[in-house]
Design an enzyme around this catalytic site. Structure first.
Site, PDB file in Angstrom:
ATOM      1  NE  ARG A 136      11.898  -7.639   9.826  1.00  0.00           N
ATOM      2  CZ  ARG A 136      11.565  -6.370  10.033  1.00  0.00           C
ATOM      3  NH1 ARG A 136      12.182  -5.414   9.362  1.00  0.00           N
ATOM      4  NH2 ARG A 136      10.614  -6.050  10.874  1.00  0.00           N
TER       5      ARG A 136
ATOM      6  CE  LYS B   5      -2.533   0.075   3.647  1.00  0.00           C
ATOM      7  NZ  LYS B   5      -2.505   1.267   4.497  1.00  0.00           N
TER       8      LYS B   5
ATOM      9  NE  ARG C 229      -5.001   2.488  11.582  1.00  0.00           N
ATOM     10  CZ  ARG C 229      -4.040   1.869  10.919  1.00  0.00           C
ATOM     11  NH1 ARG C 229      -4.227   0.630  10.517  1.00  0.00           N
ATOM     12  NH2 ARG C 229      -2.908   2.476  10.645  1.00  0.00           N
TER      13      ARG C 229
ATOM     14  NE  ARG D 191      11.453  -6.559  14.516  1.00  0.00           N
ATOM     15  CZ  ARG D 191      11.072  -5.406  14.011  1.00  0.00           C
ATOM     16  NH1 ARG D 191      11.811  -4.342  14.183  1.00  0.00           N
ATOM     17  NH2 ARG D 191       9.956  -5.293  13.310  1.00  0.00           N
TER      18      ARG D 191
ATOM     19  NE  ARG E  40       1.318  -6.354  11.618  1.00  0.00           N
ATOM     20  CZ  ARG E  40       2.492  -6.962  11.572  1.00  0.00           C
ATOM     21  NH1 ARG E  40       2.961  -7.583  12.638  1.00  0.00           N
ATOM     22  NH2 ARG E  40       3.228  -6.959  10.488  1.00  0.00           N
TER      23      ARG E  40
END
Length: 212
Positions: free
Chosen positions: A128, A13, A89, A156, A167
């Site tokens: 990652r 985005k 949102r 992480r 998420r």
């Protein structure tokens, strides 16, 4: 042109928003930029937002909606139009935006909805890894280290698959009613996001050229 851009985290985005702004010269309005500007300029809503943030509390919808209204009331919007990025949102914020636009006499002309399969995004966002000694960042699939040994790397918390999936699930649950709301108004343009960045923009460009 007055536009929204929507898409799940990792759908590209931000990249496409920058290209739209460059090509069509609309004002890029991102949630973060709006908050920072409102707080720096000490607007009524900016001062309110800062009071919540300083206490470590979530900024309530009415303040967020107020900051959006302040920004959309500024003169440059009348001249250039806007690309709203990161808002609304929730469906409640979408209804508040409709009300704000009606009050300001602004018509929303299109929603660019970048679609990418959530499983692809999960792979993209949770791949990652970081080298424990050098701090170098790699990606398990798209940029793997030559000498990969699992014990030499860590992830992480934000990048772990279960965190990323949560998420994405939250974003899907919040985003679907918003898309449905605007689809009913005939405003949504679905863009296939699982292709080369330039091809994605080419598809967006065709849509926006027809809107002009």
């Amino acid at each position: 042109m007055n536009l929204l851009i929507m898409g799940l985290p990792g759908a590209g985005k931000g990249t496409q928003a920058a290209k739209i702004v460059e090509q069509f010269h609309v004002a890029h309005i991102s949630t973060g930029d709006m908050f920072r500007a409102a707080m720096a300029n000490q607007t009524e809503m900016g001062v309110l937002a800062k009071s919540y943030i300083d206490k470590g509390e979530l900024v309530p919808d009415e303040v967020t909606n107020g900051i959006v209204k302040e920004r959309l009331s500024q003169d440059d919007i009348k001249e250039t139009g806007f690309l709203l990025d990161g808002y609304p949102r929730t469906i409640e914020q979408a209804h508040a935006l409709d009300k704000t636009l009606a009050e300001l006499g602004i018509e929303l002309e299109g929603i660019i909805n970048i679609e990418v399969n959530p499983d692809s995004l999960l792979e993209r966002l949770s791949g990652r890894i970081i080298h424990r000694v050098t701090g170098e960042t790699f990606h398990k699939v798209f940029n793997p280290p030559v000498d990969y040994k699992e014990e030499d790397y860590y992830q992480r918390e934000d990048d772990k698959p279960e965190t990323v999936k949560r998420r994405l699930d939250v974003n899907i649950a919040q985003g679907e009613p918003i898309i449905a709301h605007y689809r009913a108004k005939g405003l949504v343009h679905d863009i296939e996001g699982n292709q080369d960045i330039n091809d994605v923009f080419s598809d967006i460009e065709k849509v926006l050229t027809n809107l002009k």
